[in-house]
Motif scaffolding. Structure first.
Motif, PDB file in Angstrom:
ATOM      1  N   ARG A 195       0.085   3.362   7.672  1.00  0.00           N
ATOM      2  CA  ARG A 195       0.134   2.701   6.371  1.00  0.00           C
ATOM      3  C   ARG A 195       0.064   1.193   6.596  1.00  0.00           C
ATOM      4  O   ARG A 195       0.713   0.660   7.491  1.00  0.00           O
TER       5      ARG A 195
ATOM      6  N   GLU B  28      -5.053  10.578   5.750  1.00  0.00           N
ATOM      7  CA  GLU B  28      -4.734   9.490   4.827  1.00  0.00           C
ATOM      8  C   GLU B  28      -3.780   9.942   3.715  1.00  0.00           C
ATOM      9  O   GLU B  28      -3.387   9.141   2.884  1.00  0.00           O
TER      10      GLU B  28
ATOM     11  N   SER C  76      -8.783   1.121   4.780  1.00  0.00           N
ATOM     12  CA  SER C  76      -8.965   1.346   3.348  1.00  0.00           C
ATOM     13  C   SER C  76      -7.873   0.594   2.596  1.00  0.00           C
ATOM     14  O   SER C  76      -6.697   0.959   2.671  1.00  0.00           O
TER      15      SER C  76
ATOM     16  N   GLU D 208      -7.830   0.451  -0.610  1.00  0.00           N
ATOM     17  CA  GLU D 208      -7.483   1.301  -1.760  1.00  0.00           C
ATOM     18  C   GLU D 208      -6.328   2.231  -1.399  1.00  0.00           C
ATOM     19  O   GLU D 208      -5.350   2.345  -2.116  1.00  0.00           O
ATOM     20  N   ASN D 209      -6.505   2.899  -0.270  1.00  0.00           N
ATOM     21  CA  ASN D 209      -5.479   3.869   0.140  1.00  0.00           C
ATOM     22  C   ASN D 209      -4.354   3.211   0.933  1.00  0.00           C
ATOM     23  O   ASN D 209      -3.362   3.846   1.247  1.00  0.00           O
ATOM     24  N   ARG D 210      -4.564   1.976   1.283  1.00  0.00           N
ATOM     25  CA  ARG D 210      -3.626   1.212   2.094  1.00  0.00           C
ATOM     26  C   ARG D 210      -3.344   1.921   3.432  1.00  0.00           C
ATOM     27  O   ARG D 210      -2.207   2.171   3.809  1.00  0.00           O
TER      28      ARG D 210
ATOM     29  N   PHE E  48      -2.662  -8.089   3.903  1.00  0.00           N
ATOM     30  CA  PHE E  48      -1.900  -6.888   4.267  1.00  0.00           C
ATOM     31  C   PHE E  48      -1.243  -7.045   5.643  1.00  0.00           C
ATOM     32  O   PHE E  48      -1.538  -7.969   6.383  1.00  0.00           O
TER      33      PHE E  48
END
Lengths: 479, 406
Positions: A226, A197, A116, A118-120, A142
């Motif tokens: 993360r 998460e 994700s 968005e949530n990293r 990332f």
């Protein structure tokens, strides 16, 4: 090295080997997932601390969490010891089996389950390699921050077990700071899930207890970590010094100035020579100590930060300052550092230390380490994460010479005791394993150890998981 | 409430707890007392305070480490650090004002015992990530240590993390050693106004996914933005979404500009300068956004991309207002006072969207009658109970504070 006591294997368990293998094959029927022949098992008898070897009863490589649960239930019922294994790159014997144990490897569970941005976060099976995580998310800009030197091979499972660090942890923290949740199988087969998460979990910080528990508490099969957005760019610089002390003082000067680089790595002269030969990184060969400092940001920010670091460094009179001029040069600089252990391994056997010291004692400790090694007539090569005081003196010795083997182990123990004496600790990122087990009383009182062992009792009351590691054998009589 | 035991050193602390254990006499454990009204009410005859265990024991600015006795007020630690332009980077929140206390009363031990981290947690980690070493006395009166003063330490079981967030139910910390970081040279905050929760979370996540190293992102419902009491911040009826950049001053023009471009689709961007930014985020630290409110307050931790849905689900049944921190991963919700403080709806939403919720503000009788902390899965609850027993077999430390059986 062979001075550490290994408990006598349980003859009754050894006698039941065929039956145990049969049962493992029933639970994990897939082809090639139970390794029972001698040649096959040999691949599992040691890890990166090759001086210690024990042939396990068998190795099983399950493909699901449920299979691991069934295997552990069976072993729990039959009081069979279990050693969990990632890629077997532990430098402290953390993955070394015992003769009356089986190995449970997670290498066949290596999928990315969910990412994700968005949530990293990324949810992964733990057999994935450390680098595999970053590789998966790099195309989207990332990365996964902890980066042990063995990242090409080592698994997330091993990283979680040992709370692994790496060169870039100065800025981004170690494994425990980058994990949000785990799915873990307890020794009795219970599957538990902790965290997820979210950035914290309800109740006690079980995740904090589990990460770094060296395979003593359970087998982690999935984890949520993360992932971070990579900086726009990063660039290392090299600084050479005429004395180890100046380099040490420079590190403290940089940290104290308010700049936290992504990494500050230290290599002494012998290390520089060997690594240069291996990686052709352009390291200066005529310096006593070399620092690699990496900063990151936009192009302009990088220039600015490197100028700031240079200004500070000049107070400590470096003989060489060189800023990487190209991505290729940067890659070569890091290749040299990250392959340092391998490069030194080409010229000599070595015993890799992992002590941590207060940064202010760096120069003094390095001098003292040289004296200790001189006293034993052994050469030492220092390569380490200087920014956080995590030393990796490599003590060179000849593994075929029993006298040298013993000396190297004693010399290493003295170095680690020195780290503790100056206010540091035995291990910063490699773990205790079997290697430092008997040194634990130098850092901890028996009361300290008992409180730790009580937690072990909570997770694994029969002490079947990764036995003979972490806690000195004689300390276990507390009950 | 009768005697308060105030040990003056570790020996006295050990002796007091050993005696309480032998007498099976439970104790309420407090530091500065600023968070006493959080959790299930502890009903013990005795109380033990760390208020006399004070003083900075170690501070090496060049090594980014400070140590202090656990009862040392947080404000003293922060004062010492500020002299060297350093700080506790996780900017611990202060629940005092929300609970009707004066600000700045909390102790440093309690910061870790409650693991309550502020807005910068999203960038630098939480309180638990900054705890390097701890000395503590367990429920048997045994003094033990874990970790130390160095930045990396994987020697043995990590009891520092184990004690973090245990609300004084496992051991009484006597001394803590923690990592500190340089204060950023400059701060800027970009503001978006009038975004719906869903869109705001999208903006915050997009910002966090940029390479500009945001150190905090928050989204405040309109009435919460108004309660911050900052001139020019709130516009009538409009939510405020705040995105913080910190770094060397010379870097921030570039970063703010690039981030602004990236977020331009979300609306017109306003900005808080260095001073205004500090005021805003300091107000976030004391939860000023609920000033004047009298409702029950929940702290909800959830996957950021589910936060807005969770609040929408809550709003369908409850009169509530919310502030999102941690890019949407932490939600402070105030609900109108009711007999169960909205617990039924909060728990139902958590069951649907995941995460966990803690009731932070409610009257004692309300807190006594429901699960203040999120109920645990049975297997985890079993481990939790056994961990409690391993530290405190007599059950004398803050019994019932977190869960009825620990």
């Amino acid at each position: 090295m062979s001075s550490l006591a290994i408990p006598e294997p349980d003859a009754q368990i050894l006698d039941r080997r065929d039956e145990i293998v049969r049962e493992l094959r029933r639970i994990v029927p897939q082809r090639d997932c139970v390794v029972a022949d001698e040649d096959g098992r040999r691949a599992f008898e040691t890890d990166a601390l090759t001086a210690y070897r024990q042939m396990p009863l068998a190795a099983v490589l399950p493909t699901t969490t449920e299979q691991i649960s069934e295997v552990l239930k069976y072993c729990h019922r039959n009081k069979i010891k279990v050693v969990a294994r990632g890629a077997g790159t532990s430098l402290c014997g953390g993955a070394m089996p015992l003769q009356d144990s089986i190995v449970v490897g997670v290498s066949k569970m290596n999928r990315v389950l969910d990412v994700s941005y968005e949530n990293r976060t990324a949810r992964l099976q733990t057999g994935i390699t450390n680098l595999g995580i970053s590789t998966h998310v790099t195309p989207d800009g990332f990365f996964y921050a902890p980066d042990p030197s063995s990242q090409l091979a080592c698994t997330l499972a091993g990283n979680l077990a040992m709370n692994s660090g790496g060169a870039h942890c100065l800025k981004y923290g170690v494994t425990t700071n980058n994990v949000l949740g785990v799915k873990m199988v307890l020794m009795d087969g219970t599957i538990i899930e902790i965290g997820g998460e979210e950035l914290d979990s309800p109740g006690y910080d079980l995740l904090g207890l589990i990460v770094g528990s060296e395979g003593q508490f359970g087998i982690i099969t999935e984890a949520t970590v993360r992932i971070l957005r990579a900086a726009e760019g990063a660039r290392p610089m090299l600084m050479g010094f005429d004395s180890v002390a100046s380099a040490g003082d420079c590190v403290a000067g940089i940290i104290g100035s308010g700049i936290i680089p992504v990494a500050i790595e230290f290599m002494d002269k012998p290390a520089v020579r060997v690594c240069e030969e291996f990686a052709k990184a352009g390291y200066p060969l005529d310096v006593e100590a070399l620092l690699i400092v990496e900063v990151e940001g936009s192009e302009e920010e990088i220039e600015n930060l490197l100028a700031r670091v240079t200004r500070i460094a000049k107070k400590f009179k470096p003989s060489v300052i060189r800023i990487s001029q190209s991505p290729e040069e940067s890659a070569a600089i890091w290749l040299g550092r990250k392959s340092a252990f391998g490069a030194i391994g080409r010229i000599s056997d070595y015993y890799c230390m992992d002590g941590v010291i207060p940064l202010g004692r760096l120069a003094e400790v390095l001098v003292e380490i040289s004296k200790i090694c001189d006293r034993y007539g052994l050469q030492v090569s220092n390569i380490f994460h200087a920014g956080d005081g995590n030393l990796h003196p490599l003590i060179l010795y000849n593994a075929n010479d029993p006298v040298q083997v013993e000396k190297a182990e004693e010399c290493g123990a003295e170095v680690l005791k020195l780290c503790v004496e100056v206010g540091g600790c035995l291990t910063g990122e490699h773990g205790v394993g079997i290697e430092k087990r008997d040194l634990m009383p130098f850092q901890y009182t028996q009361t300290d150890l008992i409180q730790q062992m009580r937690i072990k009792d909570v997770f694994d009351p029969d002490w079947l998981l990764n036995p003979a590691k972490v806690f000195p054998l004689e300390a276990r009589t507390y009950q | 409430m009768s005697d308060v035991i105030c040990p003056g050193d570790e020996d006295e602390l050990s002796a007091a707890l050993a005696q309480a254990a032998s007498e099976k006499r439970p104790l309420e454990i407090i530091g500065g007392g600023s968070k006493r009204d959080v959790g299930r009410p502890v009903q013990t005859a005795g109380r033990l305070s760390t208020e006399k265990l004070t003083g900075v024991t170690l501070y090496e600015p060049n090594e980014l480490v400070i140590g202090a006795m656990a009862g040392t007020p947080l404000r003293e630690i922060e004062k010492a650090l500020a002299k060297n332009k350093q700080h506790l980077a996780f900017e611990p929140i202060d629940l005092g004002p929300l609970l009707g206390e004066r600000p700045g009363q909390g102790s440093i031990g309690a910061v870790f015992a409650t693991n309550l981290s502020g807005s910068r947690r999203i960038q630098v980690g939480g309180a638990r990530d900054h705890l390097l070493g701890v000395r503590a006395v367990n429920g048997l009166g045994e003094l033990f240590k874990s970790g130390g003063r160095v930045m990396k330490n994987v020697t043995g079981v990590d009891l520092c993390r184990g004690l973090s967030g245990s609300w004084g139910t496992l051991a009484v910390m006597s001394e803590v050693t923690m990592k500190v970081l340089p204060c950023p040279e400059a701060t800027r905050t970009l503001l978006l106004r009038g975004l719906t929760d869903e869109v705001a979370v999208g903006a915050m996540c997009a910002a966090m996914g940029s390479p500009f190293e945001l150190s905090a992102t928050a989204h405040l419902h309109a009435s919460c933005a108004a309660a911050m009491g900052m001139e020019g911040l709130a516009r009538k009826g409009q939510t405020v979404t705040a995105l913080r950049l910190e770094n060397f001053a010379s870097f921030l023009d570039y970063r703010a500009g690039r981030l602004g471009e990236k977020l331009s689709a979300f609306g017109k961007i306003a900005e808080l300068d260095d001073e205004q930014s500090k005021d805003f985020w300091n107000a976030m630290r004391v939860l000023k956004f609920f000033d004047g409110g009298e409702g029950a307050v929940w702290r909800i931790s959830v996957g950021p991309n589910k936060g807005a849905k969770l609040v929408a689900a809550l709003s369908a049944h409850l009169d509530c207002r919310a502030v999102y921190d941690w890019s949407g991963g932490l939600i402070w919700v105030e609900v109108a006072p009711s007999r169960d403080a909205g617990a039924t709806e909060v728990r139902r939403s958590i069951a649907e969207f995941g995460g966990h919720a803690t009731l932070i503000r409610a009257d004692a009788p309300v807190r006594a009658g429901l699960e203040v902390f999120q109920a645990l899965d049975p297997a985890v609850a079993t481990l939790t109970k056994r961990i409690k027993d391993s530290f405190d077999p007599a059950g004398i430390l803050n019994p019932g504070r977190m869960y009825s059986d620990i």
